[in-house]
Design a protein around this motif. Structure first.
Motif, PDB file in Angstrom:
ATOM      1  N   UNK A   1      49.909  51.009  39.001  1.00 33.62           N
ATOM      2  CA  UNK A   1      49.764  49.970  37.969  1.00 33.62           C
ATOM      3  C   UNK A   1      48.320  49.878  37.505  1.00 33.62           C
ATOM      4  N   UNK A   2      47.393  49.898  38.454  1.00 31.43           N
ATOM      5  CA  UNK A   2      45.970  49.821  38.112  1.00 31.43           C
ATOM      6  C   UNK A   2      45.552  51.039  37.292  1.00 31.43           C
TER       7      UNK A   2
ATOM      8  N   UNK B   1      47.487  52.695  43.634  1.00 33.02           N
ATOM      9  CA  UNK B   1      48.043  51.637  42.802  1.00 33.02           C
ATOM     10  C   UNK B   1      48.259  52.201  41.391  1.00 33.02           C
TER      11      UNK B   1
ATOM     12  N   UNK C   1      46.858  50.668  33.786  1.00 31.83           N
ATOM     13  CA  UNK C   1      46.059  49.677  33.054  1.00 31.83           C
ATOM     14  C   UNK C   1      44.714  50.260  32.619  1.00 31.83           C
ATOM     15  N   UNK C   2      44.106  50.989  33.531  1.00 28.58           N
ATOM     16  CA  UNK C   2      42.799  51.562  33.201  1.00 28.58           C
ATOM     17  C   UNK C   2      42.918  52.620  32.109  1.00 28.58           C
TER      18      UNK C   2
END
Lengths: 224, 335
Positions: A114-115, A112, A118-119
């Motif tokens: 996106x994850x 992922x 974000x992280x």
């Protein structure tokens, strides 16, 4: 989540490192583990991921007796525990983003991106996704390690001297990330000998201090 | 505590992602179990792109080339061993078949008794069970047989050459019984069932065939040993990879898969190259057929050309099994 009852540990051909350890880390708690160098803080954390087993007593991890856990069960356990290692162990031939994605791959999850983005933003490393681990500073490595530790949303975060090589500002930044995780319901255990860091956490979180000294675990008791 | 200047939206998105991941947790465990059975592992091996899993183990150019080279050499030798086994098999079958289905009766008698003896032998053969066909060898064929010793234009009629009768037999033919009968009815006739010279040849050909198959088995075992050593070297050189993977919760099979995929592909590639070269070399061998019946050519005939094509997948299978066993054995030493 992690329970010890009369736990003792001794390395082969070595004396007893500690004995009579009894404690329980409940869900959502925040603990610091302190003690002098060589007291066994890292050994304690390694027991918490079943990397080492007690030589006496009973260790229960997520309701399972660590002594009876098979290798696959231990692997499953480690996916529920995010470990920020003292040496921030990365695969140096993979860029930061792929190192952070490793737990997803290991768990059979689709990667992922996106994850991961974000992280990286959360640990203030946007733009470092393609950097190689050897090119990162100590603080960046620690924050990237934290991002990898939480990518699967583990129940427990263990951090072994996460601020050992960091300046004070970076240490505080990392501490705040750990506090944020605790506020989102994660159980956090930070091994450190930095009492200033523990004091700095005073304003942020309700934490207990565990101290290993003389082979015994002393619970400071008072919340900071 | 010092605040960190971050966008609230990023923090919120991260929290959402974490929560979503937490909801997925039960599915993760299920997918993990499903993804680690051997057939799925095999599908992963032959998949075109395994993504991140394919890059866990750093590439090491030299050892990769050596593994491919060793597999290619093994496959090349395997092609020849297979050709040897098949050729000797054909030879042994043909000789055994000839031995079982033809005998020769040699009639030696004074010139004035020759016709009578030959007639007696022919009569005895006609009434012997298991005799399918009787063919007295005409003079020109006898002449051809003697040509290597006496040269062309042998005056066969002027020499005391025995009369030869070729007999084609069936499975119920009893050579010992016929021999006894000829002793009584045609004392000058000798039955030669070719055992004396063909049996050792058949035996030798059979042993050569066995040797060919044994060589194939040994080549396979040596290939497995080489791949095992390569796997152990790769695992030993990548201790850090294994430690990191175990720490983040990788199962033994997941880690082994990374090494297995890499080495199996190298073994398959090497075996394909070696097999292709071996088949070309066999194709380039001179055709032995005109040189005589003894050597029918070391090579493949008809559908036999398809058999070497089994070597690359078998090489991959050997590489897969050897690497998987070595990897799992070694990984158990790391907690």
């Amino acid at each position: 989540m992690i329970e010890m009852r009369d736990v003792a540990f001794a390395y082969p051909r070595g004396g007893a490192l500690f004995q009579g350890l009894t404690l329980s880390l409940p869900r959502g708690s925040f603990h610091f583990l302190t003690g002098p160098s060589g007291a066994g803080k890292t050994t304690f954390l390694r027991m918490c991921i079943a990397d080492l087993l007690p030589t006496a007593g009973k260790l229960t991890l997520f309701g399972q007796d660590a002594a009876t856990m098979g290798r696959d069960a231990i692997a499953g356990l480690r996916r529920r525990v995010g470990l920020v290692h003292q040496d921030t162990q990365f695969l140096d031939h993979l860029p930061v983003a792929e190192n952070i994605a490793l737990p997803m791959m290991v768990a059979g999850e689709p990667i992922d991106m996106g994850a991961i983005r974000d992280l990286l933003a959360w640990v203030q490393m946007t733009g470092q996704a393609r950097s190689m681990p050897p090119a990162l500073s100590g603080g960046e490595r620690q924050r990237a390690a934290l991002a990898r530790a939480v990518i699967l949303s583990p129940d427990v975060i263990l951090a072994d001297e996460p601020t050992g090589n960091l300046d004070w500002d970076m240490s505080l930044r990392l501490l705040q990330l750990l506090v944020e995780l605790n506020r989102s319901g994660k159980t956090v255990l930070v091994a450190t000998h930095d009492l200033n860091l523990i004091r700095a956490a005073k304003q942020q979180v309700s934490a207990r201090v565990l101290r290993i000294a003389g082979g015994r675990l002393q619970t400071a008791g008072a919340e900071l | 505590m010092t605040g960190t200047p971050r966008k609230p939206s990023a923090r919120s998105a991260a929290a959402d992602r974490l929560r979503a991941a937490a909801r997925r947790a039960p599915r993760i465990a299920k997918a993990d179990l499903k993804a680690l059975d051997v057939p799925t592992l095999w599908r992963g091996l032959i998949g075109r792109q395994a993504g991140l899993a394919d890059r866990i183990v750093p590439r090491t150019g030299n050892s990769a080339r050596l593994t491919v080279f060793a597999a290619a050499v093994m496959a090349f030798l395997a092609v020849f061993a297979l050709a040897l086994a098949l050729a000797t098999g054909r030879l042994a079958d043909r000789w055994a078949e000839g031995l079982a289905q033809t005998v020769t009766v040699r009639v030696s008698a004074p010139a004035d008794e020759m016709e009578a003896q030959t007639a007696a032998v022919t009569e005895a053969l006609r009434t012997t069970p298991g005799v399918a066909e009787i063919r007295p060898l005409p003079s020109d064929e006898v002449e051809k047989l003697l040509e290597p010793w006496f040269g062309p234009d042998v005056p066969v009629d002027a020499l005391p050459v025995p009369r030869l009768i070729e007999v084609h037999t069936t499975r119920d033919f009893d050579a010992a019984g016929l021999r006894l009968r000829l002793q009584g009815e045609a004392p000058g006739a000798v039955l030669d069932d070719h055992t004396q010279w063909r049996q050792p040849l058949v035996s030798a050909a059979s042993r050569l065939r066995l040797l060919g198959w044994l060589s194939l088995a040994l080549i396979g075992a040596a290939g497995a040993a080489i791949v095992t050593l390569a796997a152990q070297a790769a695992l030993a050189a990548n201790g850090q990879v294994i430690r990191v993977m175990r720490l983040i919760g990788a199962r033994d099979l997941t880690i082994a898969q990374a090494f297995v995929r890499r080495l199996t592909r190298r073994a398959a590639l090497g075996a394909a190259i070696g097999t292709a070269l071996g088949m070309l070399a066999i194709l380039a061998l001179p055709d032995m057929q005109p040189a005589g019946d003894f050597l029918t050519g070391l090579g493949f005939t008809g559908w036999g050309w398809l058999l070497p094509l089994l070597i690359p997948p078998l090489g991959a299978l050997v590489g897969f099994a050897a690497t998987r066993a070595a990897a799992l054995r070694m990984l158990r030493e790391v907690r």
